[in-house]
Design an enzyme around this catalytic site. Structure first.
Site, PDB file in Angstrom:
ATOM      1  CE1 TYR A 124      -3.868   2.174   0.289  1.00  0.00           C
ATOM      2  CE2 TYR A 124      -2.486   3.627   1.697  1.00  0.00           C
ATOM      3  CZ  TYR A 124      -3.501   3.563   1.084  1.00  0.00           C
ATOM      4  OH  TYR A 124      -4.334   4.525   0.895  1.00  0.00           O
ATOM      5  CD  GLN A 186     -11.431   2.801  -0.709  1.00  0.00           C
ATOM      6  OE1 GLN A 186     -11.644   3.200   0.396  1.00  0.00           O
ATOM      7  NE2 GLN A 186     -11.175   4.083  -1.605  1.00  0.00           N
ATOM      8  CB  SER A 233       5.609  10.136  10.210  1.00  0.00           C
ATOM      9  OG  SER A 233       6.968   9.781  10.532  1.00  0.00           O
ATOM     10  CD  GLN A 255       9.784  12.144  10.438  1.00  0.00           C
ATOM     11  OE1 GLN A 255       8.638  11.299  10.395  1.00  0.00           O
ATOM     12  NE2 GLN A 255      10.513  11.988   9.178  1.00  0.00           N
ATOM     13  CG  HIS A 258       5.928  12.755   7.202  1.00  0.00           C
ATOM     14  ND1 HIS A 258       5.600  11.931   5.924  1.00  0.00           N
ATOM     15  CD2 HIS A 258       6.957  12.467   7.471  1.00  0.00           C
ATOM     16  CE1 HIS A 258       6.756  11.459   5.415  1.00  0.00           C
ATOM     17  NE2 HIS A 258       7.742  11.540   6.583  1.00  0.00           N
ATOM     18  CD  GLU A 322       7.680   6.401  12.064  1.00  0.00           C
ATOM     19  OE1 GLU A 322       7.680   5.898  10.789  1.00  0.00           O
ATOM     20  OE2 GLU A 322       7.284   7.213  12.249  1.00  0.00           O
ATOM     21  CG  HIS A 323      11.957   8.197  12.139  1.00  0.00           C
ATOM     22  ND1 HIS A 323      10.437   8.724  11.895  1.00  0.00           N
ATOM     23  CD2 HIS A 323      12.495   7.587  10.927  1.00  0.00           C
ATOM     24  CE1 HIS A 323      10.191   8.041  10.734  1.00  0.00           C
ATOM     25  NE2 HIS A 323      11.175   7.624  10.152  1.00  0.00           N
ATOM     26  CG  ASP A 356      12.096   9.409   5.844  1.00  0.00           C
ATOM     27  OD1 ASP A 356      11.657   8.538   6.477  1.00  0.00           O
ATOM     28  OD2 ASP A 356      11.610  10.478   6.053  1.00  0.00           O
ATOM     29  CD  GLU A 410       2.603 -32.279  27.030  1.00  0.00           C
ATOM     30  OE1 GLU A 410       3.212 -31.177  27.502  1.00  0.00           O
ATOM     31  OE2 GLU A 410       2.079 -32.703  25.912  1.00  0.00           O
ATOM     32  CG  HIS A 415       1.372 -36.901  20.784  1.00  0.00           C
ATOM     33  ND1 HIS A 415       0.085 -37.061  20.551  1.00  0.00           N
ATOM     34  CD2 HIS A 415       1.885 -35.909  20.282  1.00  0.00           C
ATOM     35  CE1 HIS A 415      -0.130 -35.784  20.232  1.00  0.00           C
ATOM     36  NE2 HIS A 415       0.967 -35.097  19.881  1.00  0.00           N
TER      37      HIS A 415
END
Length: 430
Positions: A124, A186, A233, A255, A258, A322-323, A356, A410, A415
């Site tokens: 995406y 969608q 971000s 940043q 963004h 994140e950064h 980036d 068990e 088994h």
């Protein structure tokens, strides 16, 4: 930016809150659109493309002619830049390849692990106010190196039904031919369920707004994996008097531009540096084409003074940025002690922009504190590890009794029998 001095530890969770909306209403919207996409396929994608992107399309798939046209519209200077970035990103991700791991755990018991590519992946790519063609490099390159056999790319069209030429050019450069003009919830639904045009995928990658982020998370309920929860971000800079205030301000603004829901934070052991950075922010922001966006993001952002590096790193690990940019005299201290960060940038001459675009590392990173438990996208994100084992007669003889005892404890008699029968056959041979 709001200034905070020596905040008490019990106040950290409040101070470090992200500027995110509640997701209840978004979840309802996602489920409604998902249900429609699942039932109506392409027809529903056209409906929402008209509603949200204000364009009626005759075909969701970008045509070969559009790829050819895009190549003529992208400047030679940008083409060279994209190709240079592609080369560096390929080098870094190629280096992440690992060979088969094999070991004999017990005499006659051979275990090994091999990696296999995820066959079908969906990428995406946000369009909107900033078409992120660089994200194609960050996702398609490791997917190709991993050996994924099918790459599907979804990105929203503009109001004339076009895709940004740089997105088309970069996609073609990375070998992507299935590029669909679909965005938002969608698009995630289409890749999760499949439609007449868009194939269903096994894992979805890529950043987006809060609607896309929530859609990706809900898609996991329908058997589709995602790279991580990647939302608005964010950047945290830690700096002392060794930092260049102008550089720090430029990183914070990089940043902030963004989106209005981005967040930037400066943590500093120097009050004078904080003042200088604040002055630089005011000077630099008025020159930005996206100044209005940056100003709103700055409203969500903070300048935090702490007494020493020890308190600073504790606060930073609590935030899990994140950064994370380190502009401190004792940068080794931060390298040793950081445990929660998506990607780390060291020194006055390492802007976050480098990651980036072109240094080689991946910019698809965990946000909203998810750096505490998620890694950023890397080669392994596009692969699965499969374990293998082969046990000889000697091997089953050596570990058989261990398995029998554990299975019996068990209460799993079948088994145990699966081993006992084999051991008995070996005894009968003797």
């Amino acid at each position: 930016m709001k200034k905070i001095f020596n905040p008490k530890k019990q106040d950290w969770p409040f101070i470090l809150q992200r500027p995110t909306q509640t997701v209840e209403d978004i979840e309802r919207t996602v489920m409604q659109i998902f249900n429609e996409v699942q039932a109506g396929g392409d027809k529903v994608l056209h409906k929402y493309t008209k509603q949200f992107d204000r364009v009626e399309l005759t075909d969701l798939l970008a045509s070969p002619d559009e790829f050819i046209e895009a190549e003529t519209l992208v400047s030679e200077q940008l083409k060279v830049a994209i190709q240079t970035a592609k080369s560096n990103i390929e080098k870094f991700h190629e280096s992440q390849k690992t060979s088969k791991i094999e070991i004999e755990t017990t005499a006659g018991v051979i275990c090994w692990q091999e990696k296999r590519a995820i066959q079908k992946v969906g990428l995406y790519i946000p369009g909107g106010t900033a078409p992120l063609f660089s994200t194609i490099l960050m996702l398609a390159i490791p997917a190709n190196i991993a050996g994924c056999s099918e790459l599907i790319l979804c990105t929203p069209p503009d109001k004339s039904g076009k895709i940004n030429p740089a997105i088309l050019y970069t996609a073609k450069l990375c070998g992507i031919t299935k590029l669909f003009k679909v965005g938002g919830i969608q698009a995630i639904g289409a890749m999760a369920f499949g439609t007449e045009s868009i194939p269903q995928v096994y894992k979805i990658f890529g950043p987006g707004n809060q609607f896309v982020t929530v859609a990706k998370q809900i898609a996991t309920k329908f058997g589709v994996a995602i790279d991580m929860p990647a939302g608005p971000s964010e950047l945290l800079v830690v700096a002392d008097d060794s930092a260049n205030a102008g550089f720090v301000a430029s990183d914070l603004l990089s940043q902030a531009e963004h989106g209005t829901d981005s967040q930037v934070i400066l943590v500093s052991t120097s009050k004078s540096l904080m003042d200088k950075v604040e002055e630089e922010l005011q000077k630099q922001i008025i020159e930005l084409p996206r100044a209005a966006i940056a100003k709103k993001a700055i409203e969500n952002s903070k300048l935090i003074f702490v007494e020493n590096d020890k308190i600073a790193i504790e606060l930073i690990n609590e935030y899990g940025p994140e950064h994370f940019i380190v502009c401190c005299e004792d940068e080794e201290y931060y390298i040793r002690n950081v445990v929660n960060a998506g990607s780390v940038f060291l020194g006055n001459y390492t802007p976050e922009s480098a990651g980036d675009y072109a240094s080689g590392t991946n910019h698809t990173l965990p946000t909203n504190g998810y750096a505490k438990q998620y890694s950023g996208v890397n080669l392994d994100s596009f692969m699965k590890s499969i374990s293998f084992q082969r046990i000889s007669e000697t091997g089953i003889w050596n570990i058989g009794n261990t398995i029998e005892v554990m299975a019996e404890a068990e209460g799993l008699q079948a088994h145990k029998n699966a081993v006992s029968l084999r051991l008995q056959s070996l005894k009968n041979k003797q």
